[in-house]
Design a protein around this motif. Sequence first.
Motif, short mmCIF file in Angstrom:
data_model
loop_
_atom_site.label_atom_id
_atom_site.label_comp_id
_atom_site.label_asym_id
_atom_site.label_seq_id
_atom_site.Cartn_x
_atom_site.Cartn_y
_atom_site.Cartn_z
N ASP A 116 -1.23 15.19 -59.07
CA ASP A 116 -0.81 15.87 -57.84
C ASP A 116 0.71 15.89 -57.75
O ASP A 116 1.30 16.91 -57.40
N ILE A 117 1.34 14.77 -58.06
CA ILE A 117 2.80 14.69 -58.09
C ILE A 117 3.23 14.07 -59.41
O ILE A 117 2.76 13.00 -59.78
N PHE A 118 4.11 14.76 -60.12
CA PHE A 118 4.74 14.14 -61.29
C PHE A 118 6.16 13.77 -60.90
O PHE A 118 6.94 14.61 -60.45
N GLU A 138 8.00 23.55 -66.60
CA GLU A 138 6.95 23.73 -67.61
C GLU A 138 5.64 23.04 -67.22
O GLU A 138 4.58 23.69 -67.25
N PRO A 139 5.64 21.75 -66.86
CA PRO A 139 4.35 21.16 -66.45
C PRO A 139 3.80 21.79 -65.18
O PRO A 139 2.57 21.88 -65.01
N LEU A 140 4.67 22.25 -64.29
CA LEU A 140 4.20 22.95 -63.10
C LEU A 140 3.47 24.23 -63.47
O LEU A 140 2.35 24.50 -63.02
N GLN A 141 4.10 25.02 -64.32
CA GLN A 141 3.52 26.31 -64.69
C GLN A 141 2.26 26.14 -65.52
O GLN A 141 1.36 26.99 -65.49
N HIS A 168 18.13 29.35 -58.00
CA HIS A 168 17.57 30.02 -59.17
C HIS A 168 16.09 30.37 -59.00
O HIS A 168 15.41 30.73 -59.97
N GLY A 169 15.58 30.24 -57.78
CA GLY A 169 14.19 30.61 -57.54
C GLY A 169 13.19 29.69 -58.23
O GLY A 169 12.10 30.13 -58.61
N LEU A 170 13.54 28.42 -58.36
CA LEU A 170 12.68 27.46 -59.05
C LEU A 170 12.13 26.44 -58.05
O LEU A 170 12.53 26.39 -56.89
N THR A 171 11.21 25.63 -58.51
CA THR A 171 10.62 24.58 -57.68
C THR A 171 11.43 23.30 -57.84
O THR A 171 11.62 22.81 -58.96
#
Length: 318
Positions: A116-118, A138-141, A168-171
Amino acid sequence: MTTKKMEAISIAGLDKPVSKLILGSMLLNDERMDVSAELLDAYAAIGGNAMDTAQVYGPRGMGAIGKWSAERGNRSGLVLIVKGAHHDEKGPRVTRAAVEADLAYSLGLLKTDYADIFMLHRDDPDKPVGEIVEMLQEPLQAGLCKALGASNWTTARLDAANAYAEAHGLTGFACNSPNLSLARANEPRWPGCVSTDADDLAWHERTQLPLLSWSSQAAGFFTGRYAPERRDNEEIVRVYYSDDNWERYRRATLLGEAKGADANQIALAYVLHQSFPTCALIGPANAEELRSSAKALDVALTPEEIRWLDLKDDSLKR
């Protein structure tokens, strides 16, 4: 088994709440599943759903959670926190290879295909935050985790990382996991650890980024097992013994007497009553210790009491 509902917080990226008390996994052991399952069942019974694990803690705790969850069939209701990329004897390892290896190792033991959370267990201050944020997409996607967290990062680095992600529009990082406890650490308990100071608390109040505190009970400082004249535990003496902390202990004891709680429960309630979302990682050895800590959930503290406990005010108006 009757399950209570525990107060919880929301963390961006997750589709379920995170219980205010998070169970640490270091004392769980998949070679003693009778004891571990009893503790895990007791935790679930009080409404807890979040568990903290780390590659560097070894396989036993994660193995116990994986076996228990598979037997109970309750994975979908759990919030599993996996920490990785801890440094080794060669130094920092906040790298793509370390993240991939630690996640694969942990998920296998937990018998699940996602965390759930890394959380990055440590920072590498020599590495640009943008490079780290880019790597963690990468692990999110890939669906290997739902949200990102940082443990033992400074708020300055967190701020920079989340600013980069937004630009940059990232998480970015959805939560922070430093040490926060009523007893303030004199120095890091372990190399590379971060304990909150007044500036960190102000940053969290401003950003409202959730804080998941490790060593929330200051290694049992408020349980009565320590005293100023008792100095056999060199680590606790080094980290927590100070005149200010003994005064905090005295005030927690006094306030506890007025509220029908003990000093340890007051200290835990202090962590849970900050002006921003908080959870407290706890490491009970058995169900009895768990239920004792859980009584902190029933303790209400006012902002004035919080300030008095933390020595910000000399007197407490009633």
